[in-house]
Scaffold this active site. Structure first.
Site, PDB file in Angstrom:
ATOM      1  CB  THR B 180      16.315  21.891  19.553  1.00 34.66           C
ATOM      2  OG1 THR B 180      16.378  21.690  20.942  1.00 34.66           O
ATOM      3  CG2 THR B 180      17.710  21.982  19.069  1.00 34.66           C
ATOM      4  CD  GLU B 260      19.281  13.907  13.238  1.00 34.17           C
ATOM      5  OE1 GLU B 260      19.722  13.627  14.268  1.00 34.17           O
ATOM      6  OE2 GLU B 260      19.669  14.855  12.363  1.00 34.17           O
ATOM      7  CB  SER B 384      24.486  18.758  12.826  1.00 30.89           C
ATOM      8  OG  SER B 384      24.403  18.049  14.002  1.00 30.89           O
TER       9      SER B 384
END
Lengths: 384, 384
Positions: B180, B260, B384
């Site tokens: 991704t 993240e 997002s």
């Protein structure tokens, strides 16, 4: 009320010293009959704890006279010693209750995986808990099976002359296939094990199997339904099945509301699916999307993450016809921007997501929770 | 170095005002030839962003003269308007570069889903970024495609007279099928698009496809490989494929290290599998287990959660023959307790889990991260 709401059952719960903190950790449920019919559904995890391997065999006979449950240790991944310990526990229950057969005693365990049980505490505990058996012991039994549960969980439905009641434990590792939990249901309806089995499977398929708190499936899941026949009433199947489903649904909701670290209970309702399988697949994909679960925690009606999750499935749909509502606001229409996301009120604990696949008339509802820092903290610190 | 390490390429990156905070948000990569061969791999998510739908069509021709990439908006779930905006962007690039055809311009977008791009900023931006094109612009392009990335990501491998280089963005929604992220690789090797396509697919299958930070797959994933032929060298396939894989592996590792909120990079190595598919299925199941990811965050070598995850797969194995090592200590042997878990040192960022299925000789490695409170915080706050 719990497992002793129905006539013909006794139960008890004590602190046997299995848990180091001295909390209750051993429960016993006994079916005094006249019938001892039973059905059970177990984890579909291929790594099964010793008590699951034992109890699956017991249920094949369709007769269960007693269930012994311990918290404080899952007795999973404990090899031949673990199975011997389960066997010894069933033998001890049969011996203490007199006139019982170990082959009709179900054993359930919950707690840390990979640690053998302290049998020097557990076996004397069986004697102590048996001495406490009572028609009012259901609550104590429900308390003794808690692990990280913040509350004990019970439910009861009474109909014309007969009752279905039960208890459940579970606060993490809640995932389908089936639910990740220990549940004991009892009824005084006069029914045979094949009817119990059908009613139990019909109910769990639509309730515990659709509770998916964190996508993780345990090694110890067990859901039991015992019938004493003490009411001398044989209800119609549909009415009985509805009552079993109602109790399962109630307990399933209690599990979701008590899920570790959760701040939101999320109802994912998939509509407009071409098949029920499609609806369930899409519901699970949405329910397991960590990014969406974080967004819900942040009270962000992030429908893009819903669409991303739908897009990973094989269900029938056209990306340009997808619609998503969050708490009643259709924030996504025809695969694009819909109503103003600022209209979505996410202050309350329950969040309702509707995903419309616009591909048929089938539906399914999956329940999950948000992903929170508290979940991370609880599961970083608690070895289970 | 990045996309301009290989000869024949120019790049640039600027702040066009798409991001409200004024950070760089528009990149352009141009292949000056003599060849303009290209291959691409895109998200397998069925909800695809407009630029993915556009670029898939461009790649069918096997010729790409330029790639324009914006951060600050994914242009996903934006309906017909979104597709028109992508088309207009490609037309603008072709117009500004002169002699280019919009049908050979790939468009990539990344950022928030469900918001249309500010074309009044983007189209003038294309003129500005084209004016900055240079053989030294690779770093600036890599910087301009960042979203929540804490660092920009580039890699280069040079062989006898030819080079493969590239840039990547990605810090969340890292999941397979394929990875991704946005990735642009360039080479000056003289190769045709069919060779590029094979080398790219062979590389991504073993690298980006096995990076699974959070199990979430985005709508915008794009990995491109462009060849200019400017070195006038045509390497052997095996050597070229190895170089492409090396660059992909390097960039994939950079993505995992920048995921993240992560505090651990977890290498899940499955060995002893009956098939590579089994090994990948088991590796993914372990890598996606939230409870295990929390345990690793807590530096708890909780092998029971590894076994629980293995047990949910359909891979060939006997539960009583499973072995698990964490950082070199075989904490689980034959499905039960192995070496002392106190021996496991988990102080460092990299954690190495080996799951031995004892069912064959096949292997696979999946990379993931731990689940942390920081991950929750970043993804609760950032839409997002």
């Amino acid at each position: 009320m719990s497992v002793t709401a129905a006539k013909g059952f006794q139960a008890a719960g004590i602190a046997a010293g299995i848990k180091e903190n001295g909390n209750p950790d051993l429960a016993l449920v006994v079916n005094r009959g006249p019938r001892q019919a039973a059905a059970g559904v177990f984890t579909s995890n291929r790594v099964k704890a010793a008590p699951v391997l034992w109890s699956e065999q017991v249920l094949k006979g369709g007769v269960v006279s007693a269930v012994v449950l311990n918290s404080g240790g899952a007795n999973a991944c404990t090899g031949p010693q673990g199975f011997q310990d389960t066997h010894a526990t069933a033998e001890k229950v049969a011996e203490v209750l007199e006139g019982h057969n170990a082959g009709e005693v179900v054993v359930c365990s919950t707690g840390l995986i990979g640690v053998t049980l302290p049998m020097d505490k557990l076996l004397p505990g069986v004697e102590q808990v048996a001495a406490q058996l009572s028609e009012h012991g259901g609550e104590k039994a429900a308390i003794a099976i808690k692990t990280t549960d913040s509350v004990h969980k019970t439910a009861v439905v009474s109909k014309g002359g007969w009752t279905v009641g039960g208890m459940a434990k579970g606060a993490g590792m809640l995932a389908p296939g089936l639910a990740t939990m220990l549940v004991v249901l009892t009824t005084d309806a006069a029914l045979d094990s094949d009817v119990l089995d059908k009613a139990l499977r019909d109910a769990t398929r639509l309730t515990f199997d659709r509770v998916d708190s964190d996508g993780c499936m345990s090694t110890n899941d067990t859901v039991l339904l015992l019938a004493s026949g003490a009411s001398e009433v044989t209800p119609e199947y549909a009415e009985f099945a509805a009552a079993v489903r109602e109790v399962c649904d109630d307990l399933g909701q209690q599990l979701i509301r008590d899920a570790e670290g959760a701040s939101k209970d999320i109802k994912v309702e998939v509509v407009g699916a071409a098949s029920e399988d499609d609806a369930v697949e899409v519901g699970r994909s949405i329910a397991r999307n960590n990014l969406l679960k974080c967004a819900i925690h942040g009270e962000d009606p992030n429908w893009g993450r819903v669409l991303s999750a739908i897009g990973t499935t094989k269900a029938a749909f056209d990306p340009n016809q997808l619609n998503v509502a969050i708490n009643g606001v259709w924030v996504c229409k025809n695969g694009g921007v819909g109503e103003d996301r600022e209209l979505v009120d996410m202050r309350y604990r329950e969040v309702h997501i509707v995903a419309d696949l616009a591909a048929g008339a089938e539906t399914a509802t999956i329940w999950t929770n948000d992903l929170t820092a508290d979940y991370v903290h609880e599961n970083s610190a608690y070895s289970s």
